[in-house]
Motif scaffolding. Sequence first.
Motif, PDB file in Angstrom:
ATOM      1  N   LEU A   1      17.462  24.082  39.611  1.00 41.55           N
ATOM      2  CA  LEU A   1      18.085  25.192  38.898  1.00 41.55           C
ATOM      3  C   LEU A   1      17.410  25.517  37.575  1.00 41.55           C
ATOM      4  O   LEU A   1      17.296  26.692  37.201  1.00 41.55           O
ATOM      5  N   LEU A   2      16.976  24.496  36.843  1.00 40.72           N
ATOM      6  CA  LEU A   2      16.592  24.681  35.450  1.00 40.72           C
ATOM      7  C   LEU A   2      15.088  24.775  35.235  1.00 40.72           C
ATOM      8  O   LEU A   2      14.316  24.000  35.791  1.00 40.72           O
ATOM      9  N   ASP A   3      14.711  25.730  34.405  1.00 45.61           N
ATOM     10  CA  ASP A   3      13.364  25.799  33.861  1.00 45.61           C
ATOM     11  C   ASP A   3      13.413  25.312  32.418  1.00 45.61           C
ATOM     12  O   ASP A   3      14.491  25.171  31.817  1.00 45.61           O
ATOM     13  N   GLU A   4      12.236  25.044  31.853  1.00 41.20           N
ATOM     14  CA  GLU A   4      12.147  24.550  30.483  1.00 41.20           C
ATOM     15  C   GLU A   4      12.908  25.474  29.530  1.00 41.20           C
ATOM     16  O   GLU A   4      12.675  26.686  29.503  1.00 41.20           O
ATOM     17  N   GLY A   5      13.830  24.894  28.780  1.00 39.98           N
ATOM     18  CA  GLY A   5      14.564  25.653  27.777  1.00 39.98           C
ATOM     19  C   GLY A   5      15.852  26.281  28.254  1.00 39.98           C
ATOM     20  O   GLY A   5      16.631  26.803  27.437  1.00 39.98           O
ATOM     21  N   ASP A   6      16.115  26.257  29.556  1.00 40.68           N
ATOM     22  CA  ASP A   6      17.393  26.778  30.047  1.00 40.68           C
ATOM     23  C   ASP A   6      18.540  25.936  29.498  1.00 40.68           C
ATOM     24  O   ASP A   6      18.411  24.720  29.334  1.00 40.68           O
TER      25      ASP A   6
ATOM     26  N   VAL B   1      28.834  10.624  31.159  1.00 46.74           N
ATOM     27  CA  VAL B   1      27.625  10.214  30.441  1.00 46.74           C
ATOM     28  C   VAL B   1      26.327  10.772  31.014  1.00 46.74           C
ATOM     29  O   VAL B   1      25.351  10.977  30.282  1.00 46.74           O
ATOM     30  N   SER B   2      26.266  11.039  32.315  1.00 47.26           N
ATOM     31  CA  SER B   2      24.997  11.440  32.930  1.00 47.26           C
ATOM     32  C   SER B   2      24.708  12.937  32.870  1.00 47.26           C
ATOM     33  O   SER B   2      23.574  13.351  33.111  1.00 47.26           O
ATOM     34  N   TYR B   3      25.708  13.762  32.552  1.00 51.38           N
ATOM     35  CA  TYR B   3      25.466  15.205  32.524  1.00 51.38           C
ATOM     36  C   TYR B   3      24.313  15.589  31.588  1.00 51.38           C
ATOM     37  O   TYR B   3      23.345  16.227  32.013  1.00 51.38           O
ATOM     38  N   PRO B   4      24.394  15.251  30.294  1.00 53.36           N
ATOM     39  CA  PRO B   4      23.318  15.692  29.397  1.00 53.36           C
ATOM     40  C   PRO B   4      21.972  15.093  29.737  1.00 53.36           C
ATOM     41  O   PRO B   4      20.935  15.760  29.601  1.00 53.36           O
ATOM     42  N   GLU B   5      21.969  13.839  30.199  1.00 53.09           N
ATOM     43  CA  GLU B   5      20.694  13.189  30.513  1.00 53.09           C
ATOM     44  C   GLU B   5      20.018  13.870  31.700  1.00 53.09           C
ATOM     45  O   GLU B   5      18.795  14.062  31.721  1.00 53.09           O
ATOM     46  N   GLN B   6      20.793  14.233  32.699  1.00 55.88           N
ATOM     47  CA  GLN B   6      20.226  14.899  33.869  1.00 55.88           C
ATOM     48  C   GLN B   6      19.714  16.294  33.522  1.00 55.88           C
ATOM     49  O   GLN B   6      18.680  16.733  34.040  1.00 55.88           O
ATOM     50  N   VAL B   7      20.427  16.984  32.642  1.00 58.25           N
ATOM     51  CA  VAL B   7      19.974  18.305  32.194  1.00 58.25           C
ATOM     52  C   VAL B   7      18.634  18.173  31.471  1.00 58.25           C
ATOM     53  O   VAL B   7      17.692  18.938  31.722  1.00 58.25           O
ATOM     54  N   LYS B   8      18.539  17.196  30.585  1.00 59.29           N
ATOM     55  CA  LYS B   8      17.297  16.994  29.832  1.00 59.29           C
ATOM     56  C   LYS B   8      16.141  16.606  30.749  1.00 59.29           C
ATOM     57  O   LYS B   8      14.998  17.049  30.554  1.00 59.29           O
TER      58      LYS B   8
END
Length: 395
Positions: free
Chosen positions: A112-117, A127-134
């Motif tokens: 889903l995500l590109d750099e900066g999305d 706990v894992s949400y932000p880490e997976q996004v990063k």
Amino acid sequence: MEIQLASRVGALTPSSTLAITAKAKELKAQGKDVIGLGAGEPDFNTPQHIIDAAVKSMNEGFTKYTPSGGLPELKKEIAAKLKVDQGLEYQLNEIIVTSGAKHGLYTLFQVLLDEGDEVIIPIPYWVSYPEQVKLAGGNPVYVEGLEQNNFKITPEQLKEKVTDKTKAVIINSPSNPTGMVYSREELKALGDVCLENGLLIISDEIYEKLIYGNAEHISIAELSEELKKQTVIINGVSKSHSMTGWRIGYAAGDSKIIKAMTDLASHSTSNPTTPAQYATIAAYAGSQDAVETMRKAFEERLEIIHGKLNEIPGISCIKPQGAFYLFPNVKEAALMTGCKDVDEFAEVLLTEANVAVVPGSGFGAPDYMRLSYATSLEQLEEAISRIHQFVESKA
């Protein structure tokens, strides 16, 4: 030559829940009488008919690769479950079976995500949400669910965080770590903001079967066809059927997203474990009596220990509506006992009171701590008693 690791790994924060569990096990191995309240898994064994189905599949030779997106037979059972529980219609190409719900989320963020999305994540968060996004190159954007609003975010708060880079928002109901549940009206209001701004909704519903009192689990996808199109449901059998170690989850949503996730899975995991998939077919197709037995046991424990926890000086806790966690505010208790913050308080509870809890800093809420009541009532009462005695002895 010194090996240089990728920068994305250096930015990772280890899972606080797994770290606490590991530390508690280490102390137990040293002979310490530690009561662990950090685990995010039911203390019941997997129901026998599910185990039997896995054994049967292996004995019959079903030990080879399956399609990367999962067995068609299992997808049919997932589709049937979504139809019965949420009234939602999904085709097989709109469902992927993953190696646990966590892997489903990871794969979703990767496609889903590109750099900066940006992905909007309510606090307190798993706990894992932000880490997976990063890890996917995205940026977590936080919005605080205030205690006075039962830790739930409002549509006004959500709207304030939306930018031209916002790609998605995560909704976790029932919530880990708070156990709070969004109502139909609250979800509708959040959904309207998402529709207005073209945001994908990632609906983490892994605790849907663990609901207490008058609360009701509602999937935001069931509120309208428009919301269904903009929602990816993440779920699995880890919590509902006490199958954490089997590692079977799923995602249901737009076929384009599901195809991308399936293509990525073909280059990462190949497929979810085959016997575990057959076990999950039995989990969804068979009796749900064990699910209700477990839910009732958690509710009974909650009714008993919630009040006892609130009797401890410096601790206050809203009563959760789902999952199997208590998330009390313990800032005052930490200061009363001479600790500089809740992180230190949790550490001292482990080393001096032999009770393992997870500090709220790992969930973005440093004044709180998470206690799992997925253990016996006897152990829970003893743990609460130890915390009470510790606080009073130090205050």
